[in-house]
Write an enzyme that holds these catalytic residues in place. Structure first.
Site, PDB file in Angstrom:
ATOM      1  N   ARG A   1     -41.493  -0.015-122.724  1.00 52.26           N
ATOM      2  CA  ARG A   1     -42.437  -0.051-121.602  1.00 52.26           C
ATOM      3  C   ARG A   1     -43.657   0.823-121.888  1.00 52.26           C
ATOM      4  NH1 ARG A   1     -43.694   3.142-117.516  1.00 52.26           N
ATOM      5  NH2 ARG A   1     -42.060   4.638-118.099  1.00 52.26           N
TER       6      ARG A   1
ATOM      7  N   GLU B   1     -42.623   2.715-132.441  1.00 45.17           N
ATOM      8  CA  GLU B   1     -41.193   2.447-132.638  1.00 45.17           C
ATOM      9  C   GLU B   1     -40.534   2.511-131.280  1.00 45.17           C
ATOM     10  OE1 GLU B   1     -37.585   2.350-132.596  1.00 45.17           O
ATOM     11  OE2 GLU B   1     -37.721   4.471-133.070  1.00 45.17           O
TER      12      GLU B   1
ATOM     13  N   GLY C   1     -44.570   2.073-124.845  1.00 45.92           N
ATOM     14  CA  GLY C   1     -45.217   1.610-126.063  1.00 45.92           C
ATOM     15  C   GLY C   1     -46.165   0.456-125.822  1.00 45.92           C
TER      16      GLY C   1
ATOM     17  N   CYS D   1     -31.906   4.720-130.779  1.00 44.65           N
ATOM     18  CA  CYS D   1     -32.549   3.414-130.641  1.00 44.65           C
ATOM     19  C   CYS D   1     -31.837   2.342-131.449  1.00 44.65           C
ATOM     20  CB  CYS D   1     -34.021   3.498-131.042  1.00 44.65           C
ATOM     21  SG  CYS D   1     -34.284   4.147-132.701  1.00 44.65           S
TER      22      CYS D   1
ATOM     23  N   GLY E   1     -40.537   5.821-128.633  1.00 44.18           N
ATOM     24  CA  GLY E   1     -40.056   5.882-127.259  1.00 44.18           C
ATOM     25  C   GLY E   1     -39.747   4.507-126.712  1.00 44.18           C
ATOM     26  N   SER E   2     -39.843   4.357-125.410  1.00 44.65           N
ATOM     27  CA  SER E   2     -39.443   3.122-124.745  1.00 44.65           C
ATOM     28  C   SER E   2     -40.443   2.001-124.973  1.00 44.65           C
ATOM     29  CB  SER E   2     -39.303   3.362-123.237  1.00 44.65           C
ATOM     30  OG  SER E   2     -40.584   3.548-122.643  1.00 44.65           O
TER      31      SER E   2
END
Length: 487
Positions: A225, A245, A227, A279, A222-223
């Protein structure tokens, strides 16, 4: 009505005071209508996984493979249901959803090879002493799935984790709960109860699950932020495995490129595949100054103008669907305005194609010399950056805190040697889109793109830990005793 949460082999409804719904971002159809998991249900899911782990870890590898093959067969039988769920929730074209299912199916054989190669058993013997290497599963893994590939990316963790002998508590993205539910329905008859569990919900559910003391690890896609917040939570628990990731601000560099349709195609595939919701999508495209670069940009704009954008089930099928939500489309437009405010020149304006929906056209802005934030804009928004010499282009490409994917378009092998050596990224491609990645290779990045725990072929590494030992049937006295032994 959604089935809800799959816990210890049974379906449960959630907290009736906290509804959870997903919508198609074009038709606004309510796709999923359910409730978030309660804290006691999350506790039960973790406890069920903990109990199941006691026996699942002892099941032979061959039996685990058989369970996964049963899942694959069930998935094939219900592929229409999962394609429909993904298309309705993500708004991706049906052809992309079908490719995603094929990727899930292909993952099993690749995961088996990776498991045997990277986490298998090895023994060497010297005299009566054996040196033995084996691997053991961690235990209970929390798995957080993203919305852009709600089947493929979670499955990229689920399959190797199960093969290694772990048990799972899976929380899909709150934007794609139906896709997560349909996938777990395919696992339902394939596994003993408690081996895989599903809890649905938004931030509060994810936070509660991530902080659960009985977890042995967490896998997140995910993002950056979110993570980094998870990484901070786990900082006090070095005994727990964490694989992150988190995307990238990926560069595509045009060096000694051929000014033809193939170059245009590769650039568009890099930036606008999946409506920019990968991504690995190229966010920054570096083009040399001069007439050749000018012509490339002119041709690029003409081709992008012709791209077909439409609903997920439209006929004929579009190249791009909508973004996952109206809010996501608004963030793209907001970023475009911020770039304009910083002096960027608009070459093609990203704009909403149908009022009140997330159908958005690609945007291309020349940001040369502009102070653009080093952020991942998750949508069809491309920066064009002009450069004077190749070394400058590489330096500019590396001017990011991320490091997931990068690609060079060039017919000069010396340029690629330099590019491959100097660029800072985990996926480095040559004359292929930044979105190109092989399932037989590791996948992950450096910097803010991850925590150096790559997925894909190397996902097996995060799913077990090595146990090394020297073994002999009886203790022995060595032929040469250490100094001072007989004193």
């Amino acid at each position: 009505m959604a089935q809800g949460h799959y816990i210890n082999g049974a379906w449960q409804q959630g907290d009736v005071s906290k509804s959870l719904k997903s919508f198609n971002s074009v038709s606004h159809e309510c796709v999923y209508d359910g409730f978030e998991a309660r804290p006691d249900q999350i506790n039960e899911a973790v406890s069920a996984a903990r109990q199941a782990f006691k026996t699942w870890r002892l099941v032979s590898f061959e039996e685990r493979v058989a369970c996964c093959r049963l899942f694959i067969q069930t998935l094939k039988d219900h592929s229409y249901d999962l394609v429909s769920a993904i298309g309705r929730e993500t708004a991706k074209p049906r052809w992309e959803c079908e490719l995603e299912i094929q990727t899930v199916i292909a993952k099993l054989d690749i995961s088996i090879l990776a498991h045997l190669e990277r986490t298998g058993y090895r023994m060497t013997q010297t005299g009566s002493v054996k040196a033995v290497l084996q691997h053991r599963p961690h235990g209970v893994i929390a798995l957080f799935g993203p919305y852009n590939f709600p089947a493929h990316l979670p499955n990229g963790h689920i399959m190797p984790a199960l093969l290694a002998g772990n048990c799972i508590v899976f929380k899909p993205s709150e934007l794609t709960p139906l896709a997560g539910e349909v996938m777990i329905q395919c696992w339902e008859k394939s596994l003993p109860k408690g081996v895989i569990n599903l809890v649905q919900g938004s931030v509060s559910v994810g936070t509660y699950l991530a902080q659960h003391p009985q977890l042995d690890g967490l896998f997140f896609t995910g993002s950056a932020r979110v993570g980094h917040l998870l990484h901070e939570q786990f900082a006090a628990f070095p005994e727990k495995i964490m694989a992150l990731e988190m995307g990238g601000n990926n560069p595509l560099v045009l060096g000694a490129f051929e000014d033809n349709e193939a170059t245009i195609y590769t650039c568009i595939q890099s930036a606008f595949l999946s409506a920019g919701q990968r991504c690995t999508c190229a966010r920054r495209v570096f083009v040399p100054v001069g007439t050749k670069g000018d012509h490339f940009i002119e041709q690029l704009l003409g081709r992008v103008e012709k791209l077909v954008i439409g609903e997920w089930n439209a006929e004929p099928q579009p190249f791009m669907g909508a973004l996952v939500s109206v809010a996501a489309a608004s963030r793209v437009l907001q970023a475009q305005q911020e770039w304009k405010d910083k002096g960027a020149k608009v070459l093609k304006t990203a704009q909403i194609l149908k009022e009140g929906t997330a159908l958005i056209s690609p945007g291309i802005l020349d940001t040369t010399g502009c102070d653009i934030p080093d952020e991942e804009v998750f949508g069809p928004l491309m920066q064009i950056i002009r450069y004077e010499n190749f070394e400058t282009a590489i330096n500019l490409a590396n001017a990011t805190h991320y490091g997931l994917s990068a690609a060079l378009l060039s017919t000069n092998s010396k340029e690629f040697e330099y590019f491959e050596r100097e660029i800072r990224a985990g996926v480095v491609n040559w004359n292929r889109p930044t979105t190109g990645a092989s399932s037989h290779m590791p996948f992950g990045g450096v910097g803010k793109s991850g925590n150096l725990r790559p997925t894909a072929y190397y996902a097996a590494d995060s799913c077990s830990y090595p146990v090394a030992g020297v073994q002999a049937e009886t203790p022995e006295i060595p032929a040469i005793l250490p100094p001072g032994w007989n004193s």
